[in-house]
Design a protein around this motif. Structure first.
Motif, PDB file in Angstrom:
ATOM      1  N   LYS A 259       3.813  40.649  13.943  1.00  0.00           N
ATOM      2  CA  LYS A 259       4.325  39.406  13.599  1.00  0.00           C
ATOM      3  C   LYS A 259       4.019  38.505  15.058  1.00  0.00           C
ATOM      4  CE  LYS A 259       8.049  41.441  11.067  1.00  0.00           C
ATOM      5  NZ  LYS A 259       9.540  41.612  11.050  1.00  0.00           N
ATOM      6  N   GLN A 262       0.753  36.983  14.397  1.00  0.00           N
ATOM      7  CA  GLN A 262       0.787  36.076  13.349  1.00  0.00           C
ATOM      8  C   GLN A 262       1.396  34.766  13.739  1.00  0.00           C
ATOM      9  OE1 GLN A 262       2.842  37.236   9.517  1.00  0.00           O
ATOM     10  NE2 GLN A 262       2.011  35.656   8.596  1.00  0.00           N
ATOM     11  N   ARG A 263       2.382  34.810  14.592  1.00  0.00           N
ATOM     12  CA  ARG A 263       3.175  33.643  15.076  1.00  0.00           C
ATOM     13  C   ARG A 263       2.158  32.945  16.116  1.00  0.00           C
ATOM     14  NH1 ARG A 263       8.090  36.382  14.807  1.00  0.00           N
ATOM     15  NH2 ARG A 263       7.608  37.458  16.607  1.00  0.00           N
ATOM     16  N   ALA A 266      -0.534  31.018  14.046  1.00  0.00           N
ATOM     17  CA  ALA A 266       0.051  29.895  13.206  1.00  0.00           C
ATOM     18  C   ALA A 266      -0.663  28.596  13.459  1.00  0.00           C
ATOM     19  CB  ALA A 266       1.666  29.863  13.342  1.00  0.00           C
ATOM     20  N   GLY A 267      -1.178  28.039  12.451  1.00  0.00           N
ATOM     21  CA  GLY A 267      -1.814  26.726  12.660  1.00  0.00           C
ATOM     22  C   GLY A 267      -3.156  26.847  13.213  1.00  0.00           C
ATOM     23  N   ARG A 454       6.068  50.298  -4.171  1.00  0.00           N
ATOM     24  CA  ARG A 454       5.352  49.406  -3.724  1.00  0.00           C
ATOM     25  C   ARG A 454       4.844  49.642  -2.238  1.00  0.00           C
ATOM     26  NH1 ARG A 454       4.309  45.010  -6.061  1.00  0.00           N
ATOM     27  NH2 ARG A 454       5.155  43.609  -4.651  1.00  0.00           N
ATOM     28  N   GLU A 477       6.002  44.086   4.974  1.00  0.00           N
ATOM     29  CA  GLU A 477       5.727  43.974   6.346  1.00  0.00           C
ATOM     30  C   GLU A 477       4.892  45.046   6.943  1.00  0.00           C
ATOM     31  OE1 GLU A 477       9.269  43.622   8.725  1.00  0.00           O
ATOM     32  OE2 GLU A 477       9.973  41.977   7.577  1.00  0.00           O
TER      33      GLU A 477
ATOM     34  N   THR B 132       2.065  40.409  -5.646  1.00  0.00           N
ATOM     35  CA  THR B 132       2.808  40.631  -4.433  1.00  0.00           C
ATOM     36  C   THR B 132       4.250  40.248  -4.547  1.00  0.00           C
ATOM     37  OG1 THR B 132       2.302  40.205  -2.207  1.00  0.00           O
ATOM     38  CG2 THR B 132       2.428  38.330  -3.635  1.00  0.00           C
ATOM     39  N   LEU B 222       2.132  22.675   9.630  1.00  0.00           N
ATOM     40  CA  LEU B 222       1.544  23.838   9.047  1.00  0.00           C
ATOM     41  C   LEU B 222       1.836  24.937   9.695  1.00  0.00           C
ATOM     42  CD1 LEU B 222       0.170  25.316   6.722  1.00  0.00           C
ATOM     43  CD2 LEU B 222      -2.071  24.507   7.847  1.00  0.00           C
ATOM     44  N   ALA B 223       1.743  24.571  11.209  1.00  0.00           N
ATOM     45  CA  ALA B 223       1.797  25.724  12.336  1.00  0.00           C
ATOM     46  C   ALA B 223       3.181  26.320  12.345  1.00  0.00           C
ATOM     47  CB  ALA B 223       1.397  25.223  13.628  1.00  0.00           C
ATOM     48  N   GLU B 226       3.690  28.427   9.197  1.00  0.00           N
ATOM     49  CA  GLU B 226       3.027  29.713   9.487  1.00  0.00           C
ATOM     50  C   GLU B 226       3.968  30.684  10.404  1.00  0.00           C
ATOM     51  OE1 GLU B 226      -1.162  30.424  10.063  1.00  0.00           O
ATOM     52  OE2 GLU B 226      -1.523  28.368   8.848  1.00  0.00           O
ATOM     53  N   ARG B 227       4.382  30.183  11.399  1.00  0.00           N
ATOM     54  CA  ARG B 227       5.381  30.596  12.392  1.00  0.00           C
ATOM     55  C   ARG B 227       6.675  31.203  11.733  1.00  0.00           C
ATOM     56  NH1 ARG B 227       3.478  27.611  16.576  1.00  0.00           N
ATOM     57  NH2 ARG B 227       4.795  25.914  15.926  1.00  0.00           N
ATOM     58  N   GLY B 229       6.740  32.121   8.530  1.00  0.00           N
ATOM     59  CA  GLY B 229       6.469  33.109   7.923  1.00  0.00           C
ATOM     60  C   GLY B 229       6.229  34.224   8.482  1.00  0.00           C
ATOM     61  N   ALA B 230       5.929  34.424   9.656  1.00  0.00           N
ATOM     62  CA  ALA B 230       5.495  35.555  10.293  1.00  0.00           C
ATOM     63  C   ALA B 230       6.740  36.611  10.331  1.00  0.00           C
ATOM     64  CB  ALA B 230       4.983  35.422  11.694  1.00  0.00           C
ATOM     65  N   GLU B 231       7.954  36.067  10.114  1.00  0.00           N
ATOM     66  CA  GLU B 231       9.091  37.047  10.259  1.00  0.00           C
ATOM     67  C   GLU B 231       9.068  38.044   9.282  1.00  0.00           C
ATOM     68  OE1 GLU B 231      10.730  36.770  12.969  1.00  0.00           O
ATOM     69  OE2 GLU B 231      11.945  38.660  12.383  1.00  0.00           O
ATOM     70  N   ASN B 232       8.448  37.874   8.019  1.00  0.00           N
ATOM     71  CA  ASN B 232       8.368  38.880   7.158  1.00  0.00           C
ATOM     72  C   ASN B 232       6.992  39.215   6.712  1.00  0.00           C
ATOM     73  OD1 ASN B 232       8.016  36.596   5.548  1.00  0.00           O
ATOM     74  ND2 ASN B 232       9.175  37.510   3.969  1.00  0.00           N
ATOM     75  N   VAL B 233       6.005  38.658   7.725  1.00  0.00           N
ATOM     76  CA  VAL B 233       4.569  39.091   7.620  1.00  0.00           C
ATOM     77  C   VAL B 233       4.143  38.431   6.343  1.00  0.00           C
ATOM     78  CG1 VAL B 233       2.645  40.651   7.801  1.00  0.00           C
ATOM     79  CG2 VAL B 233       4.882  41.247   8.576  1.00  0.00           C
ATOM     80  N   LYS B 234       4.548  37.192   6.103  1.00  0.00           N
ATOM     81  CA  LYS B 234       4.207  36.545   4.808  1.00  0.00           C
ATOM     82  C   LYS B 234       2.580  36.293   4.680  1.00  0.00           C
ATOM     83  CE  LYS B 234       7.848  33.390   3.457  1.00  0.00           C
ATOM     84  NZ  LYS B 234       8.902  34.159   4.597  1.00  0.00           N
ATOM     85  N   ARG B 235       2.121  36.567   3.416  1.00  0.00           N
ATOM     86  CA  ARG B 235       0.756  36.239   3.221  1.00  0.00           C
ATOM     87  C   ARG B 235       0.903  34.557   3.160  1.00  0.00           C
ATOM     88  NH1 ARG B 235       2.132  40.950   3.308  1.00  0.00           N
ATOM     89  NH2 ARG B 235       1.497  42.633   2.144  1.00  0.00           N
ATOM     90  N   ILE B 236      -0.093  33.885   3.992  1.00  0.00           N
ATOM     91  CA  ILE B 236      -0.075  32.578   4.025  1.00  0.00           C
ATOM     92  C   ILE B 236      -1.448  32.320   3.254  1.00  0.00           C
ATOM     93  CG2 ILE B 236      -0.130  30.576   5.375  1.00  0.00           C
ATOM     94  CD1 ILE B 236       2.333  31.863   5.736  1.00  0.00           C
ATOM     95  N   ARG B 238      -4.244  29.519   2.052  1.00  0.00           N
ATOM     96  CA  ARG B 238      -4.661  27.997   2.208  1.00  0.00           C
ATOM     97  C   ARG B 238      -5.956  28.016   0.829  1.00  0.00           C
ATOM     98  NH1 ARG B 238      -3.871  28.734   7.995  1.00  0.00           N
ATOM     99  NH2 ARG B 238      -5.409  30.279   7.605  1.00  0.00           N
ATOM    100  N   GLU B 250      -6.860  36.452  -6.428  1.00  0.00           N
ATOM    101  CA  GLU B 250      -6.768  37.593  -5.521  1.00  0.00           C
ATOM    102  C   GLU B 250      -5.779  37.430  -4.211  1.00  0.00           C
ATOM    103  OE1 GLU B 250     -10.712  38.867  -4.337  1.00  0.00           O
ATOM    104  OE2 GLU B 250     -10.033  41.054  -3.781  1.00  0.00           O
TER     105      GLU B 250
END
Lengths: 498, 264, 313
Positions: A259, A262-263, A266-267, A454, A477, B132, B222-223, B226-227, B229-236, B238, B250
């Motif tokens: 995580k 990923q942070r 970001a961007g 899942r 996760e 997903t 956007l940044a 994304e930040r 979204g990272a809290e639950n490992v989101k698929r980002i 674009r 896909e």
């Protein structure tokens, strides 16, 4: 006269009956392995002294003995490595005909096969895993991974219909300590096959097989800079992640660090794949082949001391066979041989680090405190080194920490269920989604369970199987992206078109 | 004597119904009082989208394809209305054709994206794509084609969606919602929230039950999204605001690999 | 005549109360487990122990059309004193012969502690009437056999006539009762699946077998490590469930000391040391003995051995 002799023989026999059959130690020789006193950073095809001037000691966790001095790469070191990778990418590797790339990778696969015994000893020495596993699992799979992706290098257009796949550039790769060389193979093989160059950071506690791999790279005569190895702790990883000239990050490790990465990214527009933690359910129905299911449970949680992200750490047993399964499981646990990782008869080796040992210990204590019932087979542990007795918890509630958090150790939590729907609901009731197991003889139930769980990998009537042709990776996760198979190429290619 | 036309009230689309924002607020867009969706509206939409997931993903691919095709049919009957709320007939026709194109993918995806894997052992091993989960979509411009380009791949893969419509041009999104509502798309599979992007986008990005976030139409920070979204490992994701490819589908799929021994 | 209880279709197995679940076997996982156990590295003292044990549990066997009293005499001498040059080498557990030769073996083994086992019930095919089988069983016991190795009727088993198989075992057991131990040969190479091996194991145990035995040795496919593991697990389940002790005999195709050690390790890790006695475990073999002797001498001298130094009997 003859009769007398016979009686002597039979008396001798009676005296020879022992009360236990102890297997004599069968240690794999470590003579085959030679470590340098200190290692530099492998950058641009040579070992360089770290500009950071920082070093640390890597140890053998089974003996708490130092093995070598390792460089702690700093910002400038990472930068050097990325520059080397960039140069190699632009001037050499991406210019090479794909069929030539393939041949380099085939070479690496072959050299790993030739030197597999040496590597197996290194993995067990530095990581604590039983030599039987290093020898029979890690090494063959690592070599197979290179062999598999070697073949893809000049066939990429067949993997992506209607597209012309191109390499991305420089990949920064960060791997964990549980399968050091195998994770290196999972990362480097597809990246190189697709035409990228890499900067790889092995885990802090297990750098030695990656450093030895540099010698494989040398023997394979890979162009300098295509593979760069920077050692160090999380700080080195953070430098690699945030380096502006890295095009793609691939990380395998904890969800927490995933995580954070990923942070950080970001961007940035950088590509990212994450293979993170898990808390897999292993589900046993009452019609399962029980003795094999018990082997699956054992292999699911005690393989590699439970240092496995896809470990079957939550066992769900149908209530009607609960007693039988638990009795068989405990019986089987008594036959596990815990001890010297280099002994060929060892089933469970050393815990990888003091830090991990402490973490396991504290979670196990929480299980006891919360009211679960603990069982550990009688087990004589060596005096030095980091050890944890294979452990099973029964009377576990779904809410206990040991049923929720990834322990990453040889600790199993047992829960029960009454119906398939209940099993699915409980199994999916976690933020993780890496893997799952299901044991039943009923074909339609296998498929229904496989559909509803899942998780990225579902093992039906087996557990903890891996193959380079088989995609691996998580839902939720547990991360995103797949490693292995055709799908494992995808993170390392750019696809044009609409 | 000219007749006074009956105006449409533009509301949200949540769970197959068209409620006002629970906040009671509206904002002015394209000359209308458009519902200004709130955090709670978004929360309701995500909850309902999650509930709708089992039915939608459990449908056979063939049926799902037919439902998506039916969306195109409904759009076709509303060409004029859609054209009036977008850049015109060309955008509408392209959008409709795109929906038809994606509809046909529903029962082919697993064959193109999935695989049978030849592992070195006595195991049958296959990989199949699965949805997903709940996908958040920040709709890009142009308001109809952009939205359709992002929504159709999400939908055809079996996911459910919470869409934040174009803030400046929200009306066509609601018009599209009316097509969805009459096209046998089960309630809750697609939910459309209109309102202010800066209020809604961070909520969507940080929601722990939104598994993937399509940021193709993100016009803010956007940044930051994304930040969050990272809290639950989101698929980002674009993607392309005007593109169509199975790779767009896909991006919203998980791959599940199943092993089973081969033995007598 | 014993009859099996009538049970619904699919449950034809005459289950006595509290017999373990019939269950099922996953072939791949079973084979993997057996293969893993076979990688145990047995060295030095633990190897000498295993080799010594292999002799003590050996049913030294000759089952040839060409068998003669002379052949049996030679074999018996070998079984009693496997290595005349080494008094520490124990005798084998039993000599296993055809019915006609039982009397010779009995004569030769008298007072030695070495048992005589006789194959019976129209070995190896079992394709004769029950009367013939019972008569043969009576004859070998009357001739002094300590142990009877009977074969199940695989034809009956494979055609689903489990009750008939069960009934024959019960009847043979009645003849043996109190006079001879009964080993029931499943001939696993003809059973086709591990599920059938498990089913036949439980059937034989239900019928009264003292031992269950893999094979006649007359097929190319005899004992294998997965097959014996499957049978040991059935024995283990019976013991766990009922406390009853059933022995195991692996026979056929075991020719090398290394194989014997693998079989013993498997027993050790599946049922424990308690099963590693001649009362509960047997290896049926003929040429195995000399290889074990060679290995023992190698362990003692450190030299690799030449078969010419070991008698062929």
């Amino acid at each position: 006269m003859i009769k007398d002799k016979r009686e002597v023989a039979r008396r001798g026999e009676a005296a020879a009956i022992p009360t236990a059959w102890e297997y004599a130690p069968a240690p794999e020789s470590r003579e085959i392995v030679h470590f340098e006193d200190r290692y530099g950073l492998y950058i641009g095809g040579q070992f360089l002294e770290p500009l950071s001037n920082e070093r640390y000691t890597t140890i053998d966790p089974a003996r708490e003995e130092p093995l070598a001095e390792i460089a702690q790469a700093g910002k400038a070191d990472v930068d050097r490595a990325v520059k080397a990778a960039r140069e190699a990418y632009a001037e050499r590797w991406s210019q090479l005909r794909p069929s030539e790339r393939a041949k380099y990778l085939f070479r690496i696969a072959r050299i790993l096969q030739e030197r597999s015994r040496e590597f197996a000893v290194v993995e067990s020495l530095n990581g604590g895993k039983p030599i039987r596993e290093s020898r029979d699992v890690d090494l063959p799979l690592a070599a197979a991974h290179f062999f598999y992706y070697a073949g893809w290098a000049d066939k990429l257009e067949y993997a992506f219909p209607n597209r012309t796949p191109r390499p991305i550039g420089v990949a920064g790769q960060i791997i964990p300590w549980n399968f050091p060389l195998l994770m290196l193979a999972w990362k480097i093989a597809p990246a190189l096959a697709a035409g990228n160059t890499v900067v790889l950071k092995p885990a802090e506690t297990t750098p030695l097989s990656a450093l030895l791999f540099c010698d494989v790279v040398r023997q394979a005569e890979l162009p300098p800079g295509v593979v760069n190895i920077v050692t160090g702790d999380g700080r080195t990883g953070a430098e690699l992640v945030s380096h502006p000239d890295v095009d793609k990050i691939a990380f395998t490790g904890s969800t927490e660090v995933g995580k954070a990465i990923q942070r950080t990214l970001a961007g940035s527009g950088k590509r990212l794949t994450l293979e993170l933690g898990g808390k897999a359910a292993n589900i046993i129905f009452d019609d399962a082949p029980l003795d094999q299911a018990v082997e699956g449970i054992i292999n699911g949680i005690y393989f590699n001391q439970g240092h496995v992200c896809c470990a079957g750490s939550r066992l769900f047993v149908e209530e009607s066979i609960y007693e039988t399964v638990i009795s068989k499981l405990k019986r089987r646990m008594k036959t596990l041989r815990v001890g010297d990782p280099l002994d060929k008869n060892t089933d469970v080796g050393a815990i990888n680090s003091k830090q991990q040992l402490d973490k396991i210990g504290s979670l196990v204590q929480s299980g006891i405190d919360e009211g679960a019932e603990i069982y550990q087979p009688p087990c004589k542990l060596p005096e030095r080194g980091y050890w944890f007795v294979p452990t099973v918890f029964t009377n576990v509630a779904q809410s206990y920490r040991i049923a929720q958090e990834e322990i990453f150790g040889p600790v199993l939590s047992v829960l029960t269920f009454r119906t398939p729907d209940e099993a699915i609901e409980k199994a999916n009731n976690t933020p993780y989604g890496l893997s799952a197991g299901v044991w039943t003889e009923k074909g339609s139930r296998i498929l229904a369970m496989a559909q509803k769980l899942r998780a990225g990998v579902v093992w039906a009537n087996t557990y903890n199987r891996f193959d380079p042709a088989s995609p691996f990776g998580g839902y939720k996760e547990s991360g995103f992206g797949r490693e292995g198979g055709r799908h494992g190429l995808e993170p390392y290619v750019a696809l044009d078109g609409s | 004597m000219s007749r006074l036309p009956v105006r449409k009230t533009y509301k949200l689309f949540i769970g197959g119904a068209f409620p006002r924002s629970e906040s009671g607020r509206t904002y002015d867009a394209e000359g209308a009082n458009v519902a200004r969706g709130s955090r709670k509206d978004l929360r309701d939409a995500v909850r309902i989208a999650r509930q709708a997931g089992a039915g939608w993903s459990g449908m056979t691919a063939y049926n799902r394809g037919q439902v998506v095709y039916r969306v195109a049919e409904m759009m076709e009957t509303r060409r004029a209305e859609l054209a009036g709320l977008s850049s015109g007939a060309d955008e509408v026709e392209r959008a409709i054709d795109r929906v038809v194109w994606y509809a046909g993918w529903a029962d082919k995806l697993a064959q193109v994206v999935g695989s049978a894997n030849p592992v070195a052992g006595p195991y049958f091993n296959f990989t199949i794509p699965e949805p997903t989960g709940v996908v958040g979509i920040l709709a890009p411009e142009p308001p109809l084609l952009g939205l359709v380009s992002r929504l159709a791949p999400v939908l055809v893969g079996g996911n459910t969606a919470v869409v934040v419509a174009s803030e400046a041009h929200p009306l066509v999104a609601i018009e599209l919602a009316e097509c969805l509502a009459t096209a046998d798309v089960p309630p809750g599979v697609v939910n459309v929230i209109t309102g202010l992007r800066r209020e809604l986008a961070p909520q969507l990005a940080s929601h722990m039950d939104v598994v993937a976030l399509d940021v193709t139409g993100a016009d803010g920070d956007l940044a930051e999204l994304e930040r969050l979204g990272a809290e639950n490992v989101k698929r980002i994701v674009r993607g392309k605001a005007d593109g169509q490819s199975p790779y767009e589908i896909e991006a919203f799929l998980e791959l599940k690999t199943v092993w089973h021994p081969i033995g007598m | 005549m014993a009859t099996a209880p009538v049970l619904p279709g699919g449950f034809e197995l005459p289950l006595e109360p509290r017999l373990p679940r019939l269950g099922s076997i996953d072939a791949v996982a079973l084979e993997e487990r057996a293969a893993t156990l076979a990688t145990r590295s047995i060295k030095k003292g633990s190897k000498v122990f295993a080799l010594d044990l292999a002799i003590r549990v050996l049913d030294l066997t000759t089952l040839e059309g060409a068998d003669t009293p002379g052949k049996v005499a030679a074999l018996t001498s070998k079984g009693i004193r496997p290595d005349p040059s080494d008094p520490n080498i124990p005798s084998v557990a039993a000599i296993c012969v055809y019915p006609n030769l039982v009397a010779y073996a009995v004569e030769r083994t008298r007072g030695t502690g070495v048992k005589v086992a006789a194959v019976a019930t129209s070995f190896p095919s079992g394709q004769s009437s029950l009367d013939v089988k019972l008569l043969e069983t009576r004859e070998v016991i009357d001739a002094g056999a300590d142990e009877v190795d009977m074969v199940i009727d695989r034809g009956a088993f494979l055609s689903g006539r489990y009750a008939q198989v069960y009934d024959e075992i019960v009847r043979v057991k009645e003849v043996c009762a109190g006079r001879a131990h009964l080993k029931v040969i499943l001939e696993t190479g003809e059973l086709g699946t591990y599920d059938n091996v498990r089913r036949a194991s439980l059937l034989a145990i239900a019928g009264g077998a003292d031992f269950i035995k893999t094979s006649t040795g007359k097929l190319p496919s005899s004992a294998t490590l997965p097959v014996t593991l499957c049978m040991l697990e059935a024995i283990r389940d019976v013991h766990e469930e009922t406390g009853r002790v059933v022995g195991m005999k692996a026979a056929g195709g075991i020719r090398q000391a290394k194989q014997a050690v693998q079989y013993l390790v498997q027993v050790h890790e599946t049922l424990g040391l308690a099963w590693l006695t001649p009362d509960r475990y047997r290896l049926g073999a003929s040429t195995l003995l000399n290889d074990v002797l060679m290995q023992i001498r190698k362990e003692r001298t450190g030299r690799y051995q030449n078969p010419d130094y070991f008698t062929v009997d």
